[in-house]
Structures are given as C-alpha cells and as structure tokens.
Design a protein around this motif. Structure first.
Motif, PDB file in Angstrom:
ATOM      1  N   GLY A 278       9.951  -4.676 -11.551  1.00  0.00           N
ATOM      2  CA  GLY A 278       9.209  -5.905 -11.800  1.00  0.00           C
ATOM      3  C   GLY A 278       7.786  -5.822 -11.281  1.00  0.00           C
ATOM      4  N   VAL A 279       7.612  -5.238 -10.086  1.00  0.00           N
ATOM      5  CA  VAL A 279       6.274  -5.048  -9.534  1.00  0.00           C
ATOM      6  C   VAL A 279       5.451  -4.125 -10.431  1.00  0.00           C
ATOM      7  N   ARG A 280       6.068  -3.030 -10.857  1.00  0.00           N
ATOM      8  CA  ARG A 280       5.356  -2.100 -11.758  1.00  0.00           C
ATOM      9  C   ARG A 280       4.860  -2.824 -13.002  1.00  0.00           C
ATOM     10  N   ASN A 281       5.756  -3.573 -13.650  1.00  0.00           N
ATOM     11  CA  ASN A 281       5.396  -4.242 -14.893  1.00  0.00           C
ATOM     12  C   ASN A 281       4.319  -5.289 -14.670  1.00  0.00           C
ATOM     13  N   ASP A 282       4.428  -6.024 -13.564  1.00  0.00           N
ATOM     14  CA  ASP A 282       3.470  -7.085 -13.276  1.00  0.00           C
ATOM     15  C   ASP A 282       2.082  -6.516 -13.001  1.00  0.00           C
ATOM     16  N   VAL A 283       2.006  -5.474 -12.183  1.00  0.00           N
ATOM     17  CA  VAL A 283       0.713  -4.864 -11.874  1.00  0.00           C
ATOM     18  C   VAL A 283       0.101  -4.245 -13.125  1.00  0.00           C
ATOM     19  N   ALA A 284       0.916  -3.558 -13.907  1.00  0.00           N
ATOM     20  CA  ALA A 284       0.402  -2.954 -15.137  1.00  0.00           C
ATOM     21  C   ALA A 284      -0.178  -4.020 -16.064  1.00  0.00           C
ATOM     22  N   ASN A 285       0.515  -5.157 -16.147  1.00  0.00           N
ATOM     23  CA  ASN A 285       0.035  -6.243 -17.002  1.00  0.00           C
ATOM     24  C   ASN A 285      -1.266  -6.834 -16.472  1.00  0.00           C
ATOM     25  N   GLN A 286      -1.342  -7.044 -15.167  1.00  0.00           N
ATOM     26  CA  GLN A 286      -2.540  -7.640 -14.585  1.00  0.00           C
ATOM     27  C   GLN A 286      -3.759  -6.732 -14.701  1.00  0.00           C
ATOM     28  N   LEU A 287      -3.547  -5.424 -14.620  1.00  0.00           N
ATOM     29  CA  LEU A 287      -4.660  -4.474 -14.620  1.00  0.00           C
ATOM     30  C   LEU A 287      -4.853  -3.781 -15.967  1.00  0.00           C
ATOM     31  N   ASP A 288      -4.094  -4.220 -16.976  1.00  0.00           N
ATOM     32  CA  ASP A 288      -4.190  -3.636 -18.322  1.00  0.00           C
ATOM     33  C   ASP A 288      -3.982  -2.123 -18.289  1.00  0.00           C
ATOM     34  N   LEU A 289      -2.973  -1.712 -17.556  1.00  0.00           N
ATOM     35  CA  LEU A 289      -2.604  -0.304 -17.471  1.00  0.00           C
ATOM     36  C   LEU A 289      -1.276  -0.073 -18.170  1.00  0.00           C
ATOM     37  N   PRO A 290      -1.058   1.121 -18.717  1.00  0.00           N
ATOM     38  CA  PRO A 290       0.285   1.429 -19.219  1.00  0.00           C
ATOM     39  C   PRO A 290       1.261   1.492 -18.046  1.00  0.00           C
ATOM     40  N   GLN A 291       2.506   1.154 -18.287  1.00  0.00           N
ATOM     41  CA  GLN A 291       3.481   1.096 -17.199  1.00  0.00           C
ATOM     42  C   GLN A 291       3.625   2.438 -16.491  1.00  0.00           C
ATOM     43  N   HIS A 292       3.546   3.518 -17.231  1.00  0.00           N
ATOM     44  CA  HIS A 292       3.727   4.829 -16.595  1.00  0.00           C
ATOM     45  C   HIS A 292       2.605   5.156 -15.610  1.00  0.00           C
ATOM     46  N   ALA A 293       1.470   4.437 -15.725  1.00  0.00           N
ATOM     47  CA  ALA A 293       0.340   4.702 -14.831  1.00  0.00           C
ATOM     48  C   ALA A 293       0.496   4.006 -13.485  1.00  0.00           C
ATOM     49  N   VAL A 294       1.505   3.178 -13.351  1.00  0.00           N
ATOM     50  CA  VAL A 294       1.761   2.469 -12.094  1.00  0.00           C
ATOM     51  C   VAL A 294       3.085   2.976 -11.536  1.00  0.00           C
ATOM     52  N   VAL A 295       3.021   3.644 -10.397  1.00  0.00           N
ATOM     53  CA  VAL A 295       4.230   4.164  -9.742  1.00  0.00           C
ATOM     54  C   VAL A 295       4.469   3.352  -8.475  1.00  0.00           C
ATOM     55  N   VAL A 296       5.645   2.770  -8.364  1.00  0.00           N
ATOM     56  CA  VAL A 296       5.997   1.972  -7.186  1.00  0.00           C
ATOM     57  C   VAL A 296       6.992   2.759  -6.353  1.00  0.00           C
ATOM     58  N   LYS A 297       6.640   2.983  -5.099  1.00  0.00           N
ATOM     59  CA  LYS A 297       7.503   3.696  -4.167  1.00  0.00           C
ATOM     60  C   LYS A 297       8.003   2.704  -3.110  1.00  0.00           C
ATOM     61  N   PRO A 298       9.257   2.281  -3.203  1.00  0.00           N
ATOM     62  CA  PRO A 298       9.776   1.303  -2.233  1.00  0.00           C
ATOM     63  C   PRO A 298       9.863   1.904  -0.836  1.00  0.00           C
ATOM     64  N   MET A 299       9.473   1.117   0.134  1.00  0.00           N
ATOM     65  CA  MET A 299       9.502   1.537   1.530  1.00  0.00           C
ATOM     66  C   MET A 299      10.718   0.923   2.229  1.00  0.00           C
ATOM     67  N   VAL A 300      10.939   1.331   3.474  1.00  0.00           N
ATOM     68  CA  VAL A 300      11.999   0.723   4.276  1.00  0.00           C
ATOM     69  C   VAL A 300      11.776  -0.778   4.294  1.00  0.00           C
ATOM     70  N   PHE A 301      12.849  -1.519   4.135  1.00  0.00           N
ATOM     71  CA  PHE A 301      12.753  -2.962   3.892  1.00  0.00           C
ATOM     72  C   PHE A 301      13.041  -3.746   5.161  1.00  0.00           C
ATOM     73  N   GLY A 302      12.113  -4.630   5.526  1.00  0.00           N
ATOM     74  CA  GLY A 302      12.253  -5.417   6.749  1.00  0.00           C
ATOM     75  C   GLY A 302      12.627  -6.857   6.508  1.00  0.00           C
ATOM     76  N   GLY A 303      13.362  -7.120   5.444  1.00  0.00           N
ATOM     77  CA  GLY A 303      13.827  -8.472   5.165  1.00  0.00           C
ATOM     78  C   GLY A 303      13.002  -9.152   4.098  1.00  0.00           C
ATOM     79  N   GLY A 304      13.674  -9.956   3.263  1.00  0.00           N
ATOM     80  CA  GLY A 304      12.967 -10.675   2.212  1.00  0.00           C
ATOM     81  C   GLY A 304      13.684 -11.937   1.774  1.00  0.00           C
ATOM     82  N   PHE A 305      14.999 -11.840   1.551  1.00  0.00           N
ATOM     83  CA  PHE A 305      15.830 -12.990   1.149  1.00  0.00           C
ATOM     84  C   PHE A 305      15.268 -13.708  -0.074  1.00  0.00           C
TER      85      PHE A 305
END
Length: 761
Positions: free
Chosen positions: A248-275
């Motif tokens: 979802g983050v990849r798609n949203d950033v690509a849409n906001q910046l007018d980039l193809p989805q493959h040009a945005v790589v999201v690397k999830p980090m250790v997660f400290g809570g979100g709920f």
C-alpha cells in the motif's frame, strides 16, 4: 491459561505447542534495529513544521533565519515539492499544507539539514504567519449543528482512493440524499431489515440511550520514522519504514510522485507497534523531500509530533434504542452512529453497524451511520476499529434490559446469541462456525461468574470481529545444509511469523528451529497488509501449500534413493524415511544436494498461493471484577478473564499474549484514555504526560481462556484472532461498574470524578 478444545482430536507435532517468539532475543537485548537506529551514507535529517492553528490561511513563511543555521540544506514548502499539484483529501496525501491549515499539527513546511540538531534548531526559527478564517469545531455533535463552522465550505474534495479499506473491508449501505443533509456531513449510510416500529410496539421493555467513546491514540511505543534513499540516476527510490502495509505504501508513494510502481521499493523495518496507525502517513512526504534534495533523508518524529500529526481512533457517539419481550427474546434495535471523521474521510460506520446488530438475533433493525468532519487530527484504524464502540453501546443496553426484565446477564445473552449463518447488522450472513455460544458456555462455568455475589463489582460483555482475508504468494526453499527459507510478503507486527513457522514445520516435517521466515520487500513475494486479523488466516494456506510442494519434490528424490514408492515415504524431524522403517533415513539437505546434481543445479523451491473467499468471525466474552471506593469513586480493577474463540491456537503462548494485551488496551479505553481539544482545536493531551495509558501497577491479572471452535474455511480450523481481544473491554468495565454502584456508564473514559458525580446525583 485455560484451554477449551472444541476442535478435532488430530495430533500435531508442532502446531498447538507454546513456542517463544522468534525475534524476542533481538528485541530484549536491544540488538534489533528500528528505523530510527538506521542510517545511510550522506544522509540528511528533516524536521516538520506543524501548524499551530486550525482553519487558518497560511501567510508568509519566513525562511531566512532557518536557512542561516549552519548545516541547513533546505527549507521546503508545498510549492517546492513534486506533489505540489496533487489533491489533498486524505492524511496520506496531505504531504504539506497548501494555502490553509485544517488541523493543529498539519505539516506545513520542512527543514532539511546535515544533522538532527541543526534541523531542530532551524525549525524553531522558521516563522509561519497564520490568519484565522473562522471558528473551529472539534466535537462531532457540535459539528452537525446548523451554525457550526464548515470544514469544507465548498464540499469535500473527491477522493482518489478510500484509505479506510487498509485495516479490513468496509460495508456501505444506501447513500445519503439531499434530505439527509446536516452540517459537516461527509456521508451517510443506511441499513434496515424488518420494521422497527412494529418491533418496539411488540416489546415489553424498551431502552433508549446515548453512548460516547472519546477519540484515542493507538499508544504504540515507536513514533513514526521513515528513511528514503533516492536513486542517484533518477530511477526511483528505496523506502525504509516500519509499516503495516508495504505494498500500500509503495502504491501510494508511486501515485503521489507519478512514478511507476517498480521504481518504488519499500523495505519494512523492525516494527515498534502500530495497531492500525502505520499505513503510509509520512512516506509520501519524506519521499518527495528526498527526490527534491536528491539525497537520502531521514525523519524520526518526537512523541508530541506523532500525537499531533498521526491518525488516532475517532470519537464516536451512538444513539441506540433496543426492545425485548418479557420472555427475554429481543425484538428491535435502532441506532444512529455519529463518527468524528476529523478533516478527511474514513468509514468506521460500516463496521460499527455490522457489529452493533450482528452479535444477537434481532428481528427488526434500522441503523444510520453518519461520517462527520471536524477540525481535528485525521482519524484512522485502531485494532478492531469501531468494534469496542459498537459493543459499548449494545452491551450497555443489554445490561439495562436484563435488569428491567430481572434476567441473568449471561443467560439473557445466550438466549439471543447469534449462531451459524445469522445476520450481521448490515444485513449479510455470518459465515458458519459462529462461536459466540461456545465462549458463553465457558463464561457460565468460570468461577468468576459462577461464584459471584450481587453488587460485588463483577461485569461481563460480549464482543466480536468479522475477520478479513487477503491474497498471498509464498516460496519455500530447501538448502543443502537442511535450512528451510520461506519468502513472504508480510510485515510481522505481533509475532505472526512465530505462528506461521509452525505451519511450515508441520507441513514439511522439519523442526521450526531449522526454518527461517524471511522478511521480503516489495520486489519479492506478495502478502496482505497487517491489519484486520487477516495475515495468519491468509498466509497459513499459502505457507502450507509451499511447504507441501517442497516436500513433494524432496520425496520424489527420496523415492529414487530408497527405491520405494513415493506414497510409502515420510519426512520426520528433517529426515526422509520409509514409513515403518525409522532406522534408515536421509536428511533433507542431502536430498536437496542430490536433487541439484540430478537436475542440473535446480534447487528445491516450493510455491504456494492463497486467496480465501470468506473468513469466520471471532467472538469473545470478557469478565472483570473491580472495586469502587464508595467515597472517592476510584475504580480499581482486580481480576480480568478473557474468553475467546480462536479457531485453532497455532502457538498458544502468542495467542494468550494477544488476548491479554487486547484486554488491557480495552481497559485503557474504558478507564484512562482520551483526546481532549481546546475550543481552538489545540490538542491538550498530546504527550504521555497528559495522555494516560494503562500501567503495570494499575492493570489487573488477565486470565486467558482459549476456545477452539474450528473454522472449516481455514487451514486446520484457524481463524483470525488478533482484533477480537480489544472489543469487549470498555463494555465489560461498564457492566462491572453497574454491578458495583448501580450506575449505567455511557461515556468513556470513566474517571473517578465522572463516576463520583453520577453516584452523588
């Protein structure tokens, strides 16, 4: 932990056995690296400048003093970013404010510097001139009044994407028409079956009340943090972030910046809570800044910045009217649900409606849900969004009706409990295996309920969650040293992998210690977002299929080695053997090596996919015992019992932890937590000094009672279980307060002062 097993007698080697969380050691020793701990060469640091006024025009932004601070690289406003022409209609695309501010805490500008200190110092010197446009309104019932200031004077901008689906599916009824119009109304939905007028006329008791649950923060430990590394050749960017939904983050950033989805790589980090709160709030902003300065950029929010600019759960007000006959059977339910959507759109009404009339059997239902705008923080999901609010209202009325009919609280609920293929509040049918009566059966025989005395301060409540599902693909690779590597596209936010590794171990016949569930990124396997209690339910089928595929390949090789029929072979503890001949074995690593030689260095890679069509709901019963000081009205929780249908407890230790954590979160909503705003829209509870969370010294012992009511749609009977533990907490607390004091609580949090005033007239 008690364990009520309603499942089949199938014995598992690994599933159902308590096992420590796989990354626990890294976290408790401090070895785990969170986003804020991470850095890149030539990295810059940014600080957001947050709006100090709501509903104000943005005048001059004086940059000179900030730019003069040594180490400052840039001071950027909306016009300086590649997102300057994008529509603002959700928190994720509210990159920087344009022309006017909507809430106190909206990002207006950013300072980018070579150090965090320089960025912070410069941010203090940046002057923004604000011109108030009108008064503001922060409470949902004030916002709908005809004379309230309008959040969107010319109408809400058309949404490009409904972010409310991130935490799970939503249900919409009939849309609002012109006759439904009220001030600041963003949308209305209507759900109806039967005739509530007829039902109420038939009722011997009718209860009508208003309930309100305050807006609340998710209370995660790790504030939002993002690092974005732009490709120096202009081919895209890499995002390092703790997110619940990397695709979802990849798609949203690509849409906001007018980039193809493959040009945005999201690397999830250790997660400290979100709920439910970490679905890409700041990634578009940091990405836009990084592209603008063409260097890696890091943002780590302070706690107060996080409170002001993130997406808390909304204030919800519910007007509810319920009826029942003298024999204890329910008749009608009518409700109006007002959700404080803050400045943007987020549909909680569908889930509230689903659950408010989906727990019991109602012949007649009429529910209207109103999504209303105010000048407050954009809202979002919080573990089981809408469910504790729905339970607080309907369970409060259930207690009142039981009292007027002189009926036992539990038996009244049991008599009316929804069953298989019963109806939700939105008119759909529940899937099969509705486990509400099973959890009520366990509550009935529990000593807390069975041995209670009148007025002792023991309360109970029912809660539930529909559970959702997604899509997933998985690969399972067996290496020549016997190590098994499972590639997934999920983010582990709550120990999910520590359960899924047992699914793989069971399917493949390999000890879990020899299996690695690798954290992929958006260039690899696909998985659902970590919300809605969909991950384990969805992923278990895909992982089982991938492991079974790898096992098939291994046994095909073993069949040739043993000169035995494929169907006569098995893998036990990582070794292949002929069934009934345990003395002669071949380790799976050796089989993988033989397979490579025989097939021309082709590795053993199993593949699995899952796309379940339905998910079974999860129901809970919570009971709590409290003590209320007769003079001060101080409430002291003493003991808590959480009973839940989990389908199958893959890893009972983690299931118990989820149940206990959810219970304490629900207690926090009921007793301590609230967002409080000034008349000008200033958040007055914007730090942990002012915003009260449950602590170890004011939280009771929580006993978890696991009920296994198999879900035939899930692998081995599994169903989602992470959301339901939160749902009944505030309602159970209110029930206990009624038992102890006779006061029917209708608003949270229940402070000692609020209760004292009610007790003293």
């Amino acid at each position: 932990m008690n364990h009520s097993n309603g499942s089949s007698n199938k014995e598992f080697q690994y599933i159902g056995k308590p096992r420590p969380i796989i990354d626990g050691l890294e976290k408790v020793t401090g070895y785990a690296k969170y986003t804020a701990d991470f850095s890149l060469p030539n990295m810059l640091y940014m600080r957001p400048i947050l709006a100090q006024m709501a509903n104000a025009k943005i005048g001059d932004i004086e940059k000179e003093d900030a730019l003069a601070v040594p180490g400052v690289v840039a001071v950027l406003t909306a016009e300086d970013l590649p997102t300057k022409d994008k529509l603002i209609n959700s928190r994720n695309n509210a990159v920087l404010a344009k022309e006017r501010t909507l809430w106190v805490g909206q990002p207006v500008a950013v300072v980018v510097a070579e150090s965090e200190m320089a960025a912070s110092d410069a941010a203090e010197l940046l002057f923004v001139d604000y011109e108030p446009e009108d008064d503001v309104v922060t409470a949902v019932m004030d916002a709908i009044q005809p004379d309230a200031p309008k959040v969107w004077p010319t109408g809400f901008p058309t949404a490009e994407e409904d972010m409310s689906s991130l935490h799970g599916n939503t249900e919409l009824g009939e849309a609002a028409d012109d006759e439904d119009a009220m001030n600041n109304l963003q949308s209305k939905n209507h759900f109806e079956r039967g005739d509530v007028g007829v039902g109420f006329a038939d009722s011997d008791v009718v209860v009508e009340k208003r309930y309100r649950i305050s807006g609340i923060h998710q209370g995660y430990l790790e504030p939002h943090a993002v690092i974005v590394d732009p490709d120096p050749m202009g081919r895209g960017l890499t995002i390092y972030t703790a997110t619940q939904g990397m695709y979802g983050v990849r798609n949203d950033v690509a849409n906001q910046l007018d980039l193809p989805q493959h040009a945005v790589v999201v690397k999830p980090m250790v997660f400290g809570g979100g709920f439910g709160a970490k679905y890409g709030i700041y990634e578009p902003l940091v990405s836009a800044v990084a592209l603008t300065v063409n260097q890696p950029v890091k943002l780590s929010l302070s706690r107060s910045e996080d409170f002001l600019s993130s997406t808390p759960a909304p204030e919800i007000v519910i007007d509810i009217k319920t009826g029942a006959k003298s024999d204890g059977f329910l008749t009608s339910i009518e409700a109006s649900v007002y959700t404080n959507n803050a400045v943007f759109s987020f549909n909680h009404g569908g889930i509230v409606a689903n659950l408010i009339a989906g727990t019991y059997k109602w012949d007649h239902v009429k529910i209207d849900t109103y999504e209303v705008n105010t000048f407050t923080n954009p809202v979002g999901a919080y573990r089981a969004p809408g469910a504790p609010q729905a339970a607080f209202a309907v369970e409060g009325n259930m207690d009142e009706m039981a009292a007027q009919l002189n009926l036992d609280l539990l038996e009244f609920r049991y008599q009316n409990a929804v069953e298989d293929e019963g109806y939700t509040g939105t008119g759909n049918q529940w899937a099969t295996t509705v486990g509400l009566k099973q959890v009520l059966d366990q509550a009935r025989i529990h000593p807390m309920w069975k041995d209670r005395q009148p007025g002792e301060g023991v309360g109970m409540a029912v809660g539930g969650w529909p559970n959702f599902m997604g899509n997933a693909d998985v690969t399972c690779r067996v290496d020549t040293d016997g190590r098994v590597r499972i590639e997934t596209g999920i983010v582990d936010i709550s120990g999910t992998k520590s359960a899924l590794v047992l699914i793989a171990a069971e399917s493949l016949g390999v000890d879990p210690d020899n299996i690695e569930l690798a954290q992929g990124d958006t260039t690899g396997a696909y998985g659902p977002g970590s919300g809605g209690s969909q991950v384990t339910y969805t992923m278990s089928g895909a992982i089982d299929e991938a492991a079974a595929d790898a096992k098939r390949q291994l046994l095909e090789i073993a069949a040739n080695e043993f000169e035995a029929a494929y169907e006569d072979l098995e893998i036990v503890n990582g070794e292949a053997r002929v069934v009934g001949v345990p003395d002669k074995t071949i380790k799976i690593g050796e089989l993988a090596g033989k397979g490579r030689s025989a097939r021309g260095v082709m590795p053993i890679i199993g593949k699995g996919q899952a796309s379940p069509e339905k998910a079974g709901p999860g129901f809970v019963v919570h009971m709590i015992k409290i003590d209320v000081d007769k003079e001060t009205a101080e409430i002291k929780p003493i003991k808590y019992v959480a009973i839940q249908d989990v389908g199958l407890a893959i890893n009972p230790m983690l299931v118990e932890g989820q149940m206990q954590g959810g219970a304490i979160q629900g207690l926090g909503i009921g007793l301590y937590e609230q967002f409080v705003f000034s008349d000008e829209g200033q958040l007055l509870t914007g730090t942990f000094m002012d915003y009260c969370l449950p602590r170890i010294d004011n939280s009771p012992e929580v006993e978890a009672v696991i009920v296994e009511n198999p879900n035939p749609m899930g692998l081995h009977g599994v169903r989602g279980m992470a959301e339901p533990p939160l749902t009944a907490g505030p309602a159970a607390l209110a029930s206990a307060i009624r038992d102890a004091t006779g006061i029917g609580v209708t608003e949270t949090p229940v402070s000692a002062e609020r209760l004292w005033r009610a007790m003293n007239g």
